[in-house]
Structure formats: C-alpha cells, structure tokens
Design an enzyme around this catalytic site. Sequence first.
Site, PDB file in Angstrom:
ATOM      1  CG  ASN A   1      -1.658  11.695  11.863  1.00  0.00           C
ATOM      2  OD1 ASN A   1      -1.680   9.992  12.398  1.00  0.00           O
ATOM      3  ND2 ASN A   1      -1.320  11.391  11.260  1.00  0.00           N
TER       4      ASN A   1
ATOM      5  CD  GLU B   1      -1.598   2.989   6.567  1.00  0.00           C
ATOM      6  OE1 GLU B   1      -2.261   3.379   7.384  1.00  0.00           O
ATOM      7  OE2 GLU B   1      -1.383   2.959   6.219  1.00  0.00           O
TER       8      GLU B   1
ATOM      9  NE  ARG C   1       2.526  12.113   7.578  1.00  0.00           N
ATOM     10  CZ  ARG C   1       2.416  10.534   8.589  1.00  0.00           C
ATOM     11  NH1 ARG C   1       1.521  10.204   9.654  1.00  0.00           N
ATOM     12  NH2 ARG C   1       3.589  10.263   9.079  1.00  0.00           N
TER      13      ARG C   1
ATOM     14  CD  GLU D   1       0.185   9.685 -15.029  1.00  0.00           C
ATOM     15  OE1 GLU D   1       0.999  10.384 -15.527  1.00  0.00           O
ATOM     16  OE2 GLU D   1       1.561   8.863 -14.147  1.00  0.00           O
TER      17      GLU D   1
ATOM     18  CG  HIS E   1       1.626  11.420 -10.314  1.00  0.00           C
ATOM     19  ND1 HIS E   1       2.472  11.291 -10.401  1.00  0.00           N
ATOM     20  CD2 HIS E   1       1.530   9.537 -11.124  1.00  0.00           C
ATOM     21  CE1 HIS E   1       3.581  11.203 -11.498  1.00  0.00           C
ATOM     22  NE2 HIS E   1       2.549   9.644 -11.580  1.00  0.00           N
TER      23      HIS E   1
ATOM     24  CG  HIS F   1      -0.070   0.289   2.728  1.00  0.00           C
ATOM     25  ND1 HIS F   1      -0.099  -1.311   3.358  1.00  0.00           N
ATOM     26  CD2 HIS F   1      -0.230   1.196   2.977  1.00  0.00           C
ATOM     27  CE1 HIS F   1       0.134  -0.984   4.438  1.00  0.00           C
ATOM     28  NE2 HIS F   1       0.746   0.827   4.065  1.00  0.00           N
TER      29      HIS F   1
END
Length: 128
Positions: A60, A56, A9, A122, A74, A5
């Site tokens: 936070n 993922e 964030r 993209e 990208h 993965h």
Amino acid sequence: MRILHTMLRVGDLQRSVKFYTEVLGMKLLRATDRPEQKYSLAFVGYDTEDRSAVLELTYNYGVERYDLGTAYGHVAIEVDDARKTCDAVRARGGKVTREPGPVKGGTTVIAFVEDPDGYKIEFIERRA
C-alpha cells in the site's frame, strides 16, 4: 474448494519479491500496479496459481511497516532437508530464527526463517 493464496502486506514490494524469489526460490508469477487505488501486488509461488497455493504480496503506497500483532503465526513450506535449506537461506542473506531440529514433543524436523517484514516462514522437513 481449495486455498488459492495468502496475502501478506509488505513495506517494500521489490525487497519482498527479491526475498521470496532469490532467497526462497519462488517464482514471480504476476504483478499489478494500481496507482489510482494506491497499491501494488505481486504473486509468488513454487508453481502456477492453477496448480498450487501462492503468496500475494501487497504494498500500500506510503506504508513502510506493519504491526504484525499476535494472531499471525507463519507460512509453512515443505523441504527435503531443513539444514541444507537454512544454509542456503543464510548464504543468500536471509535470517534463520530457529535452527533445524525436532518439533517440541515430536520427531518432525522444523526450522524457521524470517522475511524482511518480520513474517515467519516454517520449513518442515519431508519424512522419508
């Protein structure tokens, strides 16, 4: 070995999950909330984690925005028809930042869209 993965964030987990599932057509594969550690995760993708790489999305607690910097490029997604895919993204409220067309110096058709946190995605049109 294989890529499992890529972690991004995000400033609002539900907004990002909505974008990746409703605008880009991915599936929410699993989600975890860790209040003691003050973060939440959501894994999204086009197939299960044992069959393909996924994203993922990490939230936070209390962080609504990140400085993306200049190192990130990208995420690339293969599509059958870049124009139709961009039209569908636009129809679902997504932002197209580069219209479909050949890559500079080549013939491969690409396009770019942007997620709610400013990450570039993209689209690379599948060759016949």
